[in-house]
Write an enzyme that holds these catalytic residues in place. Sequence first.
Site, PDB file in Angstrom:
ATOM      1  N   SER A 149      59.867 -15.852  -6.985  1.00  0.00           N
ATOM      2  CA  SER A 149      58.481 -15.675  -6.544  1.00  0.00           C
ATOM      3  C   SER A 149      58.424 -14.931  -5.207  1.00  0.00           C
ATOM      4  O   SER A 149      58.865 -13.785  -5.130  1.00  0.00           O
ATOM      5  CB  SER A 149      57.788 -17.045  -6.495  1.00  0.00           C
ATOM      6  OG  SER A 149      56.395 -16.902  -6.401  1.00  0.00           O
ATOM      7  N   ASP A 226      53.459 -17.963 -17.230  1.00  0.00           N
ATOM      8  CA  ASP A 226      53.384 -18.166 -15.776  1.00  0.00           C
ATOM      9  C   ASP A 226      51.942 -17.917 -15.318  1.00  0.00           C
ATOM     10  O   ASP A 226      51.419 -16.812 -15.459  1.00  0.00           O
ATOM     11  CB  ASP A 226      54.344 -17.164 -15.115  1.00  0.00           C
ATOM     12  CG  ASP A 226      54.437 -17.310 -13.611  1.00  0.00           C
ATOM     13  OD1 ASP A 226      53.449 -17.720 -12.974  1.00  0.00           O
ATOM     14  OD2 ASP A 226      55.511 -16.987 -13.070  1.00  0.00           O
ATOM     15  N   HIS A 260      56.201 -20.935 -14.161  1.00  0.00           N
ATOM     16  CA  HIS A 260      56.683 -20.460 -12.855  1.00  0.00           C
ATOM     17  C   HIS A 260      57.634 -21.464 -12.188  1.00  0.00           C
ATOM     18  O   HIS A 260      58.069 -21.257 -11.068  1.00  0.00           O
ATOM     19  CB  HIS A 260      55.460 -20.221 -11.954  1.00  0.00           C
ATOM     20  CG  HIS A 260      55.718 -19.351 -10.751  1.00  0.00           C
ATOM     21  ND1 HIS A 260      55.933 -17.992 -10.835  1.00  0.00           N
ATOM     22  CD2 HIS A 260      55.785 -19.642  -9.421  1.00  0.00           C
ATOM     23  CE1 HIS A 260      56.110 -17.485  -9.621  1.00  0.00           C
ATOM     24  NE2 HIS A 260      56.032 -18.464  -8.746  1.00  0.00           N
TER      25      HIS A 260
END
Length: 282
Positions: A149, A226, A260
């Site tokens: 991320s 996600d 995620h």
Amino acid sequence: MALKQISSNKCFGGLQKVFEHDSVELNCKMKFAVYLPPKAETGKCPALYWLSGLTCTEQNFISKSGYHQSASEHGLVVIAPDTSPRGCNIKGEDESWDFGTGAGFYVDATEDPWKTNYRMYSYVTEELPQLINANFPVDPQRMSIFGHSMGGHGALICALKNPGKYKSVSAFAPICNPVLCPWGKKAFSGYLGTDQSKWKAYDATHLVKSYPGSQLDILIDQGKDDQFLLDGQLLPDNFIAACTEKKIPVVFRLQEGYDHSYYFIATFITDHIRHHAKYLNA
């Protein structure tokens, strides 16, 4: 520079340790995690740096990703720093989860009041590797970087801004084009001010367009379910298009049903360790 050991746990024949030190770049005490595989007892090993995402500390990766067995087998020293300076008492640093504490975005801030402490880019690319090279059995010529991320963004920009420094790079669900997403706009305007040319210097999609360096083999895994992909925070398509245009090899895997979280990371972490080991142990 003095290192204070906070913890040490045996894991897959090696040792998972956490240390604290006084950072020159960040002007505060910082913790980092380092895994020493069994091979490190008898010789120097390659170093693989992991950069975590928003709200994380050095703990998330070492406790949730399940990377140890693979790192042990491939003989890699794995280093996981924190995601921002800590305890700087800057007004506003604890007001939101996506800016300030736990959200350093791996940039060197140029704006007050952040510029004295929020220098995560220099910390990750210069100070921390120097510290690791001086205190642990690593080969300074063999290092790679990966992340998740915000940390995937960090890994990509560190590799693209320093051709030849890292042997390989990979990312899980990286923020690929921060100048165009809400997280990036918020962080960059706070840390770097309103001049968007300064933003582009920390944007993987822009950096790849002018990347002059040695061949980089990039691996990216992205969960199809996600929420942040669906919300337009990650924008991998923009990065892939830029790589294709520059003929930079990138393997982009859209993983059906994954989100995620660290469950997603744990599923594919072995592939990523193997990707780096291929280059680090060559």
